[in-house]
Design an enzyme around this catalytic site. Structure first.
Site, PDB file in Angstrom:
ATOM      1  N   ARG A 104       1.217  -0.916  -0.033  1.00 46.31           N
ATOM      2  CA  ARG A 104      -0.302   0.079   0.394  1.00 46.31           C
ATOM      3  C   ARG A 104       0.450   1.378   0.000  1.00 46.31           C
ATOM      4  NH1 ARG A 104      -3.101  -0.166   5.277  1.00 46.31           N
ATOM      5  NH2 ARG A 104      -4.715  -1.974   4.099  1.00 46.31           N
ATOM      6  N   HIS A 148       1.502  -2.153   5.498  1.00 48.40           N
ATOM      7  CA  HIS A 148       1.231  -2.417   4.116  1.00 48.40           C
ATOM      8  C   HIS A 148       2.673  -1.868   3.495  1.00 48.40           C
ATOM      9  CE1 HIS A 148      -2.177  -4.912   3.740  1.00 48.40           C
ATOM     10  NE2 HIS A 148      -2.108  -4.414   5.030  1.00 48.40           N
ATOM     11  N   ASP A 155      -4.051  -8.328   2.792  1.00 50.23           N
ATOM     12  CA  ASP A 155      -5.135  -8.945   3.428  1.00 50.23           C
ATOM     13  C   ASP A 155      -5.831  -9.727   2.439  1.00 50.23           C
ATOM     14  OD1 ASP A 155      -4.729  -6.358   5.061  1.00 50.23           O
ATOM     15  OD2 ASP A 155      -5.190  -4.998   4.251  1.00 50.23           O
ATOM     16  N   GLU A 217      -8.219  -7.519  12.845  1.00 48.45           N
ATOM     17  CA  GLU A 217      -8.001  -8.013  11.893  1.00 48.45           C
ATOM     18  C   GLU A 217      -7.674  -9.275  11.299  1.00 48.45           C
ATOM     19  OE1 GLU A 217      -8.114  -3.247  10.254  1.00 48.45           O
ATOM     20  OE2 GLU A 217      -6.088  -4.778   9.441  1.00 48.45           O
ATOM     21  N   HIS A 220      -5.662  -9.788   7.925  1.00 50.06           N
ATOM     22  CA  HIS A 220      -5.024  -9.139   7.989  1.00 50.06           C
ATOM     23  C   HIS A 220      -3.094 -10.001   8.091  1.00 50.06           C
ATOM     24  CE1 HIS A 220      -2.152  -5.487   8.916  1.00 50.06           C
ATOM     25  NE2 HIS A 220      -1.648  -5.569   9.688  1.00 50.06           N
TER      26      HIS A 220
END
Length: 238
Positions: A104, A148, A155, A217, A220
């Site tokens: 990301r 990320h 994910d 999460e 994740h």
């Protein structure tokens, strides 16, 4: 938007950040995936399933996120190779991974932070944070610097396929991706036995591949040890 995102990026890179050795992350000067050591997962597993939400409108900000020009999954090579091994193991069991996000760009994280500060934009509340006020999302759910951006985090979920591997359906994990709520915690107590079994199936498969789960999460996972634990990247996904 881009100039604001870059301003936020520079601000947050200067903030203290707890990494594996309490070391502040450094922003790489790399401007290409190759220079950053990031590889497209499909160069290793050509037919892996992807649904990169931040490249489209189906995400918690409700629009394409800054830094995503195409829907592709890039990872540091060790993480990509480890994920490819997990996918091949799952395939033997008539299962497959479905990837939602990988590397990301740092500017995308800055875009998230900008969105979180705009408390008037609650278009996605019903789908992504129905039981929370948007003002509390910064912190545990939206961090100013994301793992990320180091290229070792992914994910994802699991799908079960028919014997031919042509028709696959997502396993019931109790919540959707990016659902900001305690029910998304990996060990959430108020999910069904079948949903817990599905989460455990993903957890164990990823653990065998060397990936550690973020407890808040269920989707994740980060490769341990991380390939570049103190470096974040801002290469555009294109």
């Amino acid at each position: 938007m881009r100039s604001l995102a870059i301003t936020l990026l520079l601000f947050f890179v200067a903030m203290p950040f707890v990494a594996s050795a309490d070391q502040a992350p450094q922003l790489s000067t790399a401007r290409t995936m190759k220079a950053a050591g990031l590889v497209d997962i499909r160069t290793l597993v050509p037919h892996i399933a992807e649904d990169i939400h931040y490249a489209g409108n189906d995400n918690f900000v409700g629009r394409p996120v800054d830094g995503y020009r195409v829907a592709k999954c890039f990872l540091q090579r060790p993480a990509a190779e480890a994920l490819a091994r997990v996918e091949r193991e799952m395939h033997k069991q008539n299962l497959r991974l479905m990837i939602w996000d990988c590397y990301r760009p740092a500017r995308a994280v800055a875009d998230f932070v900008h969105w979180a500060h705009d408390l008037t934009d609650i278009r996605t509340k019903a789908q992504h944070y129905p039981r929370l006020d948007k003002s509390v999302l910064l912190g545990d759910y939206i961090a100013p610097i994301s793992g990320h951006s180091r290229g070792g985090t992914v994910d994802l979920t699991l799908e079960r396929c028919d014997a031919n591997g042509r028709h696959c359906a997502a396993l019931d994990m109790a919540t959707d991706f990016d659902f900001f709520d305690v029910r998304a915690h990996t060990d959430a107590p108020d999910i069904s036995p079948a949903q817990r079994a599905n989460r455990d199936l993903l957890l164990k498969a990823m653990a065998r591949g060397g990936f550690h789960n973020y407890p808040m999460e269920w989707w994740h996972y980060t490769l341990e040890p991380e390939p570049t634990p103190h470096t974040i990247y801002d290469v555009i996904v294109q």
